[in-house]
Design an enzyme around this catalytic site. Structure first.
Site, PDB file in Angstrom:
ATOM      1  N   HIS A 108      40.597  73.456  64.772  1.00 29.75           N
ATOM      2  CA  HIS A 108      39.621  72.593  65.554  1.00 29.75           C
ATOM      3  C   HIS A 108      40.458  71.086  64.904  1.00 29.75           C
ATOM      4  CE1 HIS A 108      37.103  70.425  68.666  1.00 29.75           C
ATOM      5  NE2 HIS A 108      36.745  69.502  67.383  1.00 29.75           N
ATOM      6  N   GLU A 109      39.409  71.301  63.818  1.00 34.82           N
ATOM      7  CA  GLU A 109      39.254  70.240  62.885  1.00 34.82           C
ATOM      8  C   GLU A 109      41.046  69.460  62.178  1.00 34.82           C
ATOM      9  OE1 GLU A 109      36.758  68.402  63.181  1.00 34.82           O
ATOM     10  OE2 GLU A 109      35.253  69.672  63.733  1.00 34.82           O
ATOM     11  N   HIS A 152      42.355  67.512  65.083  1.00 32.48           N
ATOM     12  CA  HIS A 152      42.039  66.322  64.638  1.00 32.48           C
ATOM     13  C   HIS A 152      43.058  65.422  63.473  1.00 32.48           C
ATOM     14  CE1 HIS A 152      39.397  65.892  67.548  1.00 32.48           C
ATOM     15  NE2 HIS A 152      38.315  66.646  67.076  1.00 32.48           N
TER      16      HIS A 152
HETATM   17 ZN   LIG Z   1      36.314  67.325  68.200  1.00 32.92          ZN
END
Ligand SMILES: [Zn+2]
Length: 655
Positions: free
Chosen positions: A460-461, A464
């Protein structure tokens, strides 16, 4: 969402001023590759003078723009603003990162001393009538200026920033709670690595021989899955939900007062409540759109949760009634019975370096052609941090990536992404991006093994991070995207964590109880921020159950992911009336993931299309338009319902 991610998108704050310029490491861009921060030359004492000098410089630059005798033009006003405040941006990005991930009393003191000055500085810029007149003049003539799309969007964005200005950023809440456990016997069921970490945590606080379970920011705590001792589970749960509710760190009145002030500010700016003000800038556009997305899911989510509660109660028998502190323990028992998979068994497969190199980096290579090489020659702010240079498909240096994975006492809870340097063609800078997580640090000599949740958090990170690294924008102000679009690149990246079907099924099952927790918290956020400006101060302990009941989601066994008193995302973390955004982005990521599936899955060609049409575009266009171009239509909610196990896939023939 999924996993507490606080994105701290480069708040390129317009901040203020004063200091001994020549010797300060922030006076000029760092000479290191990619302008990476020179952590070996930066000491705590340098931040405050750099922030003050940075504010000073920025104010001087902005006043020169405001007082320019020439008529306002795009170049002498809008572009000049983009260029201003370079020193302040440099110091703020590093200071902001360290106060979150590696803080200490000296940094905290600077933070509290500078916060009001920075707020005043921001006001001095955004409330400068001459400057606003110039921005407005350009905004009013923009149709006749023949600007390219990105420049035109920058004009609109600048104008709106002035119109919407006036906010004070509230101080960050910190939850540093923990419980002390006297004996190892009480921890029965907890994996050995976690027991060793708890012993280590106690030792570091001078309690050798005991065990400390530190609280993560969510209501439910990870050890609940394993702890066999029911009274310890109850104690851990109560410690978690009581945070901020009474005692020396009571926050019940602060939240209520903040909600009131936000409603009043929204009214001054012409909106009926804070949620309406906030969502005006988002892809969702109105609170009704966001609330409808959630309330439409409440019946299916709570029915599923009740069904699961029933199965857990069957396992328990008549010994006692299922309580919230039993939920994860018995959910795990049901999962074992159904799938014959349990977290502690799959854990040994997820060694942290394998996940990073053979999972996260591997997927980025397969989809976007990126390669990664560790750089041990560049300075770090903490010895656990690792730096990687990222190279593009044609061999061009693309970015630096910092990985700061392990929990430590001076790091905030959760996981987040930020940038030390932002990508901008206008300023000639390339991205220097970091991921911060809170994985349990292994005892000395042991490998770091991740839970399945940790693995998806890492993907997830990194999603980003990819969004930041693959950006091709020109103007730094257009680097950020709306809150309800910003989780799209991160959440879609989670999909690549699960290839084998056994894990896909396991994950689907795992998410169902989480949906109700999340909806509870997101609707609570909307309730607080939909209060009209003339509402009296609310009693948080009465308001909360009333709001949850109104949305038909008051289920005691499944409490909201955050209660009001420690819901720092919405009080201090920038997610006010915005916690729904994770779900909104999830509609996009599941729907877009289905596009990949329909077009042959994980390939370079598909990755390239996603890279060009979404990841490289930052906030340069309306996200609804970006999405429509990529998908060929507007997003639909069905893929999310199927992925969360709330609706059956047409191709799923299982009973
Ligand atoms: Zn996030």
């Amino acid at each position: 969402m999924k996993r507490h991610c606080t994105l701290f998108v480069a708040l390129v704050l317009l901040l203020p001023r004063l200091a001994p310029a020549q010797t300060n490491p922030f006076s000029t861009p760092s000479p290191l590759p990619f302008q990476a921060p020179a952590f070996d030359k930066i000491s705590d004492s340098e931040f405050q003078p750099a922030i003050e000098e940075g504010m000073n410089q920025r104010l001087t630059e902005v006043e020169a723009i405001a007082n320019n005798a020439e008529p306002a033009t795009f170049a002498n006003t809008i572009e000049a603003m983009e260029r201003s405040g370079a020193m302040l941006v440099r110091v703020q990005r590093v200071f902001g990162a360290l106060t979150q991930s590696n803080t200490n009393p000296a940094l905290q003191k600077i933070q509290s001393e500078e916060a009001p000055k920075l707020a005043a500085h921001r006001d001095a810029i955004y409330l400068n009538p001459k400057l606003f007149a110039r921005v407005k003049a350009i905004y009013d003539q923009r149709a006749s200026l023949n600007l390219d799309r990105e420049s035109n969007r920058l004009v609109e964005r600048s104008y709106r920033d002035f119109v919407r200005a006036g906010a004070l950023l509230p101080d960050e809440d910190k939850n540093d709670a923990a419980i002390v456990v006297d004996t190892k016997e009480e921890l029965a069921g907890l994996p050995d690595a976690d027991i060793a970490a708890a012993a280590e945590a106690a030792k570091s606080r001078g309690l050798t021989g005991k065990y400390i379970l530190t609280l993560q920011n969510t209501t439910q705590q990870p050890p609940q899955t394993y702890l066999k001792n029911r009274s310890l589970r109850e104690r851990l749960f109560n410690a978690s939900v009581q945070r901020g509710n009474g005692g020396p760190n009571d926050t019940t009145k602060i939240g209520s007062r903040l909600a009131q002030l936000r409603a009043q500010r929204a009214k001054l700016l012409g909106f009926p409540n804070y949620a309406a003000f906030n969502l005006d800038e988002e892809m969702a556009k109105t609170p009704d759109n966001a609330i409808k997305l959630m309330t439409d899911m409440v019946p299916a989510a709570t029915a599923k949760a009740r069904d699961e509660a029933g199965r857990m109660q069957t396992l328990i028998g008549s010994a006692f009634k299922l309580q919230p502190w039993d939920w994860q323990f018995y959910a795990e028992a049901v999962r074992k019975a159904d799938y014959n998979v349990d977290e502690s068994q799959v854990r040994p497969y997820f060694e942290i370096n394998r996940v990073l190199r053979d999972g996260v980096f591997f997927a980025a290579n397969k989809l976007y052609g990126l390669t990664f090489e560790e750089r041990k020659d560049l300075p770090v702010y903490q010895p656990d941090v690792h730096i990687f240079e990222v190279t593009d498909v044609d061999g061009t240096p693309l970015a630096l990536f910092y990985a700061d994975f392990f929990s430590r006492p001076n790091k905030s809870g959760g996981a987040w992404t930020g940038s030390f340097v932002g990508e901008s063609k206008f300023l000639g800078t390339k991205p220097v991006v970091y991921n911060v997580e809170n994985f349990t640090k292994p005892a000395p000599g042991q490998p770091a093994l991740l839970s399945f949740t940790d693995v998806t958090t890492m993907f997830h990170e990194f999603g980003h991070a990819l969004h930041a690294m693959l950006s091709t924008i020109k103007y730094p102000s257009l680097g950020s995207t709306p809150r309800d679009f910003v989780e799209f690149p991160s959440q879609i990246n989670e999909h690549w964590a699960l290839e084998p079907s056994v894990f896909a099924n396991y994950a689907k099952h795992y998410k169902t109880g989480k949906t109700t927790e999340y909806l509870g918290a997101a609707l609570l956020d909307m309730a607080w921020h939909s209060l009209p400006p003339d509402t009296a101060l609310q009693d948080a302990n009465a308001f909360e159950p009333e709001a949850l009941t109104r949305f038909h989601i008051n289920m005691p066994e499944v409490p909201p992911r955050y209660h009001t008193t420690y819901f720092s995302h919405v009080w201090g973390g920038g997610y006010a009336a915005g916690y729904y955004a994770y779900l909104w982005s999830e509609v996009l990521d599941d729907d877009a993931f289905y596009w990949f599936r329909e077009h042959g899955g994980m390939s370079r060609a598909n990755g390239q299309r996603f890279r060009e049409m979404i990841l490289s575009r930052g906030g340069t266009e309306d996200p609804a338009a970006l999405y429509r171009a990529f998908r060929g239509r507007d997003p639909i909610v069905e893929p999310l319902l199927i992925e969360r196990g709330l609706k059956r896939s047409p191709t799923d023939t299982r009973e």
